[in-house]
Design a protein around this motif. Structure first.
Motif, PDB file in Angstrom:
ATOM      1  N   GLU A 172      -4.624  -3.453   1.917  1.00  0.00           N
ATOM      2  CA  GLU A 172      -3.728  -3.812   0.818  1.00  0.00           C
ATOM      3  C   GLU A 172      -4.247  -3.216  -0.479  1.00  0.00           C
ATOM      4  OE1 GLU A 172      -2.634  -7.812   0.134  1.00  0.00           O
ATOM      5  OE2 GLU A 172      -1.754  -8.074   2.136  1.00  0.00           O
ATOM      6  N   ASP A 212      -4.245  -0.033  -1.218  1.00  0.00           N
ATOM      7  CA  ASP A 212      -4.624   1.387  -1.111  1.00  0.00           C
ATOM      8  C   ASP A 212      -3.628   2.264  -1.871  1.00  0.00           C
ATOM      9  OD1 ASP A 212      -6.869   0.933   0.327  1.00  0.00           O
ATOM     10  OD2 ASP A 212      -6.090   1.667   2.257  1.00  0.00           O
ATOM     11  N   SER A 269       0.854  -1.187   0.000  1.00  0.00           N
ATOM     12  CA  SER A 269       0.000   0.000   0.000  1.00  0.00           C
ATOM     13  C   SER A 269       0.887   1.232   0.000  1.00  0.00           C
ATOM     14  CB  SER A 269      -0.874   0.056   1.261  1.00  0.00           C
ATOM     15  OG  SER A 269      -1.362  -1.235   1.574  1.00  0.00           O
TER      16      SER A 269
END
Ligand code: AMP
Ligand code: MG
Length: 548
Positions: free
Chosen positions: A257, A259, A226
């Protein structure tokens, strides 16, 4: 004459052959076996016994096996008893079944028609003939560049590559490895940097507890899950020289996860269909951008026709000829107007100049144009004057077929649509499309939009063809004409979203200024009196609608 013709004068059989050696040879070979029979008859032999055995016997006498297999050939030497039965092999380039309707100019003014022999068609019927007789589009492969703007795709296009081609950050910030609970709280060492630049794929894998500074569009380091935006962080410590970040603090919760990451292929997946057959590549840019992004360098599109534009008339002079007009002279308004209109729509134009009102001049210019352009547009010379030579030239000299020569429409009554058979550069017989529009400038421009554009659209794969039709409300009373009229108007959109049409004023056919600032043709039904302000009618849009 460049076409074969035959006839009998007194007792001589006259055959003219084409000028090209190949054509002359072919045509002569085709007829040579029938010549003895033809000569006998021309010299006055009694045809009854000659023909007693019927066509079969004539053919076998002449050693011809199956002349009717070639349907482009018909018999055309002078013959009184077996009309329609070929025992000769003369090649005709005109369709012998469609009789020319035009006056024969060689017979002189006194013999011209005094009323048009062409049936008056409705606009709808005229448009369906145009659709029927305009050849289907050809396709070709083109490189992806600005020359394909306005082209229509002849195939579905698939992405050659993933976009993005790698996992990329959506923001400027820090790539992280998010723990299971999604909590990124604390001070973290900045262990790597990823810029949006090529060649960083072999970066060190990132581990939990480490962060990597990353810029928008840069590839994620391996292992990163991320990205935390720079706005959600605080600088804690710097390197000794004070120039580099050493540690940053984050107080993020609920980090998931993926992002702030664009996954590989998430915009466009390699192999997916990005554009479909029949779609137009606009100049707006969306289609071009898709092709470029997805690594497509060549596409198959419909070939846009080349349009030849010709003005006719002894009085017509170049629009920019210096000096005052001499009596009777008229500046060529139509040619530059139609060339502009065609180019504005993205078509390639061939400027054929101005032809005099003489059969030979017209024929030569038209032949030249038909060789080089797919669609010919002429103006002038389609009214009922003795110098209105377009129709006779099309039918009699070019062997063309006039599909209509009169339409119940204002302006544009004498609009003429024909197809002409020609040989292309490879010697193939192809059909060219020819529009002869009225000479009055407003009529020429309106009929271009009304009749020529749908043909250009069909020939270039654009669908639906023609100008878009929208419902409008009349902003004032509109006078009616007995003929359905395409009234030049300005259509604007109000704050309520309603389209309102206002006339551009005097609609006389010669006033090309009636199209100044016009963005629409209001479709007025034929009738008496007027249509009241507020009436709902259709309008054909020539260009964009502005707010009123
Ligand atoms: P015609 O159809 O040839 O009888 O022409 C009708 C009218 O349009 C006549 O007044 C012509 O002078 C005029 N006209 C024909 N061609 C053009 C042109 N290219 N530019 C301006 N006026 C034209
Ligand atoms: Mg004229």
């Amino acid at each position: 004459m460049s076409r074969p013709a035959a006839g009998v004068r007194h007792k001589s059989l006259i055959v003219t052959l084409p000028g090209s050696p190949k054509g002359a040879k072919e045509n002569l070979q085709a007829i040579v076996r029938t010549l003895p029979h033809a000569c006998l008859q021309a010299s006055g032999a009694n045809s009854r016994p000659l023909h007693a055995g019927g066509v079969k016997k004539l053919e076998s006498d002449a050693g011809i096996s199956s002349p009717r297999d070639q349907h482009t050939t018909t018999h055309s030497h002078h013959h009184h008893h077996h009309d329609g039965h070929g025992h000769g092999n003369l090649v005709r380039y005109t369709n012998p079944n469609t009789k020319a309707l035009s006056s024969d100019p060689s017979l002189g003014t006194a013999r011209r028609h005094r009323e048009s022999p062409y049936p008056m068609l409705s606009v709808a019927d005229a448009l369906s003939l145009i659709s029927e007789h305009t050849p289907s589009p050809e396709t070709y492969a083109r490189p992806v560049d600005e020359t394909i703007i306005n082209s229509v795709l002849a195939e579905d296009v698939t992405a050659q590559e993933d976009v993005p081609a790698f996992r990329a950050s959506i923001v400027d910030g820090y790539a992280v490895v998010v723990p299971k609970d999604g909590t990124m709280k604390g001070v973290f060492p900045v262990t790597a940097v990823s810029h949006a630049a090529p060649g960083q794929a072999q970066a060190q894998p990132l581990e939990e507890g480490q962060v990597a500074r990353i810029t928008t569009g840069a590839p994620l380091p391996p292992g990163a899950t991320s990205v935390i935006m720079v706005e959600d962080t605080m600088l804690r410590t710097t390197t000794d020289d004070g120039k580099e970040e050493k540690e940053v603090e984050m107080q993020a919760e609920g980090v998931k996860e993926g992002d702030n990451i664009r996954q590989q292929g998430s915009d466009i997946a390699r192999g997916s269909v990005i554009l479909t057959r029949g779609e137009r590549i606009s100049g707006v840019g969306g289609e071009m951008g898709l092709l470029a992004a997805a690594g497509v360098s060549e596409v198959r599109v419909y070939r846009r026709p080349v349009i030849g534009v010709l003005s006719t008339g002894d009085e017509i002079i170049e629009h920019n000829r210096p000096g005052p007009l001499r009596p009777g002279e008229v500046r060529d308004t139509n040619r530059i107007t139609l060339i502009s209109a065609a180019k504005e729509r993205g078509y390639e134009v061939l400027d054929l100049g101005i032809a005099k009102d003489r059969c030979a001049s017209l024929e030569e210019t038209l032949r030249n144009g038909l060789r080089r352009a797919d669609v010919l547009v002429t103006t002038g010379g389609v009214s009922m004057g003795e110098l209105d030579l377009l129709k006779p030239t099309i039918e009699r000299a070019l062997g063309g077929t006039i599909h209509f020569g009169r339409v119940a429409v204002k302006p544009g009554k004498p609009t003429t649509f024909a197809t002409v058979p020609v040989k292309d550069n490879d010697g193939r017989r192809v059909s060219r499309v020819l529009f002869s529009l009225p000479g009055n400038p407003a009529s020429a421009l309106v009929t271009f939009h009304l009749f020529v554009l749908p043909s250009l659209h069909k020939k270039s794969g654009v669908s639906p063809v023609g100008l878009p039709k929208v419902p409008v409300v009349l902003g004032h009373d509109f006078p009616m004409d007995p003929r359905p009229e395409y009234h030049r108007a300005v259509v604007t959109v109000g704050s309520d979203g309603v389209l309102t049409a206002s006339s551009t004023g005097g609609q006389r056919s010669s006033k090309v200024g009636s199209l100044r600032a016009a963005n629409a043709l209001v479709c007025m039904p034929g009738g008496k009196g007027k249509l009241d302000k507020g009436s709902k009618v259709d309008a054909l849009l020539m260009s964009a609608v502005m707010s009123g």
